[in-house]
Design a protein around this motif. Structure first.
Motif, PDB file in Angstrom:
ATOM      1  N   HIS A  35      -2.733  -1.323  -6.133  1.00  0.00           N
ATOM      2  CA  HIS A  35      -3.657  -0.910  -7.190  1.00  0.00           C
ATOM      3  C   HIS A  35      -3.099  -1.253  -8.570  1.00  0.00           C
ATOM      4  CE1 HIS A  35      -5.138   2.367  -4.187  1.00  0.00           C
ATOM      5  NE2 HIS A  35      -5.838   1.261  -4.054  1.00  0.00           N
ATOM      6  N   LEU A  36      -1.810  -1.019  -8.768  1.00  0.00           N
ATOM      7  CA  LEU A  36      -1.196  -1.301 -10.071  1.00  0.00           C
ATOM      8  C   LEU A  36      -1.240  -2.787 -10.387  1.00  0.00           C
ATOM      9  CD1 LEU A  36       1.932   1.021  -9.809  1.00  0.00           C
ATOM     10  CD2 LEU A  36      -0.152   1.465 -11.126  1.00  0.00           C
ATOM     11  N   GLY A  67      -9.709   7.276 -14.475  1.00  0.00           N
ATOM     12  CA  GLY A  67     -11.093   6.974 -14.810  1.00  0.00           C
ATOM     13  C   GLY A  67     -11.952   6.670 -13.608  1.00  0.00           C
ATOM     14  N   ALA A  68     -11.311   6.371 -12.478  1.00  0.00           N
ATOM     15  CA  ALA A  68     -12.019   6.099 -11.229  1.00  0.00           C
ATOM     16  C   ALA A  68     -11.046   6.314 -10.090  1.00  0.00           C
ATOM     17  CB  ALA A  68     -12.549   4.663 -11.210  1.00  0.00           C
ATOM     18  N   ALA A  69     -11.562   6.466  -8.890  1.00  0.00           N
ATOM     19  CA  ALA A  69     -10.691   6.596  -7.724  1.00  0.00           C
ATOM     20  C   ALA A  69      -9.915   5.296  -7.535  1.00  0.00           C
ATOM     21  CB  ALA A  69     -11.519   6.890  -6.480  1.00  0.00           C
ATOM     22  N   PRO A  70      -8.618   5.377  -7.225  1.00  0.00           N
ATOM     23  CA  PRO A  70      -7.824   4.164  -7.011  1.00  0.00           C
ATOM     24  C   PRO A  70      -8.484   3.216  -6.005  1.00  0.00           C
ATOM     25  CG  PRO A  70      -6.385   6.073  -7.103  1.00  0.00           C
ATOM     26  CD  PRO A  70      -7.790   6.598  -7.112  1.00  0.00           C
ATOM     27  N   GLY A  71      -8.502   1.916  -6.377  1.00  0.00           N
ATOM     28  CA  GLY A  71      -9.072   0.901  -5.500  1.00  0.00           C
ATOM     29  C   GLY A  71     -10.536   0.633  -5.711  1.00  0.00           C
ATOM     30  N   ASP A 120       0.815  -1.217   0.000  1.00  0.00           N
ATOM     31  CA  ASP A 120       0.000   0.000   0.000  1.00  0.00           C
ATOM     32  C   ASP A 120       0.848   1.267   0.000  1.00  0.00           C
ATOM     33  OD1 ASP A 120      -2.556  -1.336   0.032  1.00  0.00           O
ATOM     34  OD2 ASP A 120      -2.040  -1.987   2.060  1.00  0.00           O
ATOM     35  N   GLU A 121       2.095   1.124  -0.431  1.00  0.00           N
ATOM     36  CA  GLU A 121       2.972   2.280  -0.583  1.00  0.00           C
ATOM     37  C   GLU A 121       2.574   3.052  -1.839  1.00  0.00           C
ATOM     38  OE1 GLU A 121       7.803   3.202  -0.533  1.00  0.00           O
ATOM     39  OE2 GLU A 121       7.064   1.143  -0.429  1.00  0.00           O
ATOM     40  N   PRO A 122       2.488   4.374  -1.775  1.00  0.00           N
ATOM     41  CA  PRO A 122       2.119   5.150  -2.963  1.00  0.00           C
ATOM     42  C   PRO A 122       3.150   5.004  -4.077  1.00  0.00           C
ATOM     43  CG  PRO A 122       1.864   6.464  -0.971  1.00  0.00           C
ATOM     44  CD  PRO A 122       2.611   5.222  -0.571  1.00  0.00           C
ATOM     45  N   LEU A 123       2.668   4.909  -5.307  1.00  0.00           N
ATOM     46  CA  LEU A 123       3.554   4.813  -6.463  1.00  0.00           C
ATOM     47  C   LEU A 123       4.553   5.959  -6.482  1.00  0.00           C
ATOM     48  CD1 LEU A 123       4.432   3.852  -9.313  1.00  0.00           C
ATOM     49  CD2 LEU A 123       2.480   5.149 -10.222  1.00  0.00           C
ATOM     50  N   GLY A 124       4.089   7.153  -6.145  1.00  0.00           N
ATOM     51  CA  GLY A 124       4.955   8.324  -6.203  1.00  0.00           C
ATOM     52  C   GLY A 124       6.203   8.222  -5.353  1.00  0.00           C
ATOM     53  N   SER A 172      -4.919  -2.351 -17.309  1.00  0.00           N
ATOM     54  CA  SER A 172      -4.015  -1.269 -17.705  1.00  0.00           C
ATOM     55  C   SER A 172      -2.594  -1.752 -17.953  1.00  0.00           C
ATOM     56  CB  SER A 172      -3.997  -0.179 -16.625  1.00  0.00           C
ATOM     57  OG  SER A 172      -3.074   0.842 -16.943  1.00  0.00           O
ATOM     58  N   ASN A 173      -2.178  -1.718 -19.219  1.00  0.00           N
ATOM     59  CA  ASN A 173      -0.773  -1.964 -19.544  1.00  0.00           C
ATOM     60  C   ASN A 173       0.103  -0.867 -18.954  1.00  0.00           C
ATOM     61  OD1 ASN A 173      -0.871  -4.378 -21.077  1.00  0.00           O
ATOM     62  ND2 ASN A 173      -1.643  -3.255 -22.833  1.00  0.00           N
ATOM     63  N   LEU A 174      -0.410   0.342 -18.946  1.00  0.00           N
ATOM     64  CA  LEU A 174       0.342   1.454 -18.368  1.00  0.00           C
ATOM     65  C   LEU A 174       0.622   1.196 -16.893  1.00  0.00           C
ATOM     66  CD1 LEU A 174       1.549   4.291 -18.287  1.00  0.00           C
ATOM     67  CD2 LEU A 174      -0.786   5.199 -18.040  1.00  0.00           C
ATOM     68  N   GLY A 175      -0.381   0.771 -16.156  1.00  0.00           N
ATOM     69  CA  GLY A 175      -0.202   0.511 -14.724  1.00  0.00           C
ATOM     70  C   GLY A 175       0.817  -0.580 -14.450  1.00  0.00           C
TER      71      GLY A 175
END
Length: 346
Positions: free
Chosen positions: A106-107, A153-157, A81-85, A163-166
């Motif tokens: 999420h990713l 497109g939606a709130a994370p989770g 649950d660590e933020p991607l950033g 998503s290939n990008l994710g």
């Protein structure tokens, strides 16, 4: 059992080769595995594909990326649950929505809200439809620049959105935290513990001579894909032999050190319907009771010249791997074989 498995694998490979240049199928039941090929590799060094023929496996790469996440998380290097950033370069802008930030979980479960493709890529594909590798320009710089201008497109989770990008960002972020590149990360965390020597991003030397040639749906030779820094979404090449080792670990738990990561990857669930859900890196569903009520955990893949499928049932201890060197999905025959094995070993 071995003869029966061999017959089923060969029939499925032959079925696939009817509409493809070549195919390899592995059938696994408990401790027995049979691998059979049909058709042609299509390469200059030619012949029929077999257990050690390398194929682009496309999105079957994603379970590897997600297992690397679970491996690093179980070792304390990252948090699910660590933020991607937190794993990206300082100053990187990561979109959020409704006060929710994108996390690594999420990713890996396709619930980040990110679109399927990097910003601007669909337009590029429309403008240059004959470009050999549509992902060739997906450098880290381009991905992170586009990410800053991406709307969720939606709130994370909240919602599943493939998503290939994710998945690519997950691979990029994990490699950065681990202080290495994506290929070296997968080799160190997954392939080395499982003895998988032919699962990699870059193919050269003797392996090139064992590599199948990719083909379009019309069976014309096409250039390989490498996906640049979006590698975590689908850049791996592999063989049926290596993928058997990978799926056997999924069924049996794998060696010490990896087993905890496998358990973690499957303990995470995001429901997409009453009968279907997603784990870290894997799709899953349970068949209707009239179809046997069997559990199927799977992922498929496709590139410009290849198609792939890995599916297994950890309850019945059966699995199917199908690899084709043509841009035509192998899913239906592979699922048919998986259901057959589930019935016969129920």
């Amino acid at each position: 059992m071995a003869q029966e498995l061999a017959t089923l694998a060969q029939k499925t490979a032959d079925r696939l080769a009817e509409q493809r240049v070549g195919a390899v199928v592995a059938a696994l039941a408990e401790d027995t595995v049979e691998i059979r090929g049909s058709g042609r590799t299509g390469a200059d060094h030619g012949g029929a594909p077999g257990p050690d023929t390398l194929f682009e496996i496309g999105s079957v790469t994603k379970p590897f990326t997600a297992l690397a996440l679970a491996r690093l998380a179980s070792g304390g290097t990252v948090g699910l649950d660590e933020p991607l950033g937190d794993l990206l370069p300082d100053g990187t802008t990561v979109p959020s929505r409704d006060g929710s930030r994108i996390t690594l979980r999420h990713l890996a479960t396709h619930t980040s809200g990110l679109p399927r493709l990097p910003r601007g890529m669909l337009l590029q594909a429309l403008l240059r439809p004959t470009k050999p590798d549509p992902y060739a320009d997906c450098t880290a710089e381009a991905l992170l620049s586009g990410l800053a201008r991406t709307r969720l497109g939606a709130a994370p989770g909240k919602r599943f959105r493939y998503s290939n990008l994710g998945a690519g960002l997950l691979g990029l972020a994990l490699a950065r935290r681990a202080g290495t590149d994506y290929e070296a990360l997968i080799t160190r965390e997954i392939c080395a513990p499982l003895g998988m020597t032919d699962t990699l991003v870059t193919v050269d030397g003797a392996r090139a001579e064992r590599s199948a040639q990719g083909h379009s749906a019309r069976r014309r030779p096409v250039e390989p894909w490498d996906l640049a820094d979006l590698a975590g979404a689908g850049a791996l090449r592999s063989t049926a032999t290596d993928l058997v080792a990978f799926v056997r670990a999924q069924i049996d738990g794998g060696p010490e050190g990896l087993s905890e990561a496998i358990r973690l990857s499957r303990s995470v669930e995001h429901r997409t319907s009453r009968f279907a859900w997603v784990h870290l890196g894997w799709m899953a569903h349970r068949l209707h009771p009239r179809q046997g009520g069997h559990l199927q955990i799977w992922h498929n893949g496709g590139t410009g010249g290849f198609s792939s499928f890995v599916g297994f049932d950890p309850e019945k201890r059966v699995a199917v791997i199908a690899l084709g060197n043509t841009q035509r999905p192998v899913d239906r025959p592979a699922f048919d074989l998986l259901r057959t094995l589930q019935k016969e070993h129920g």
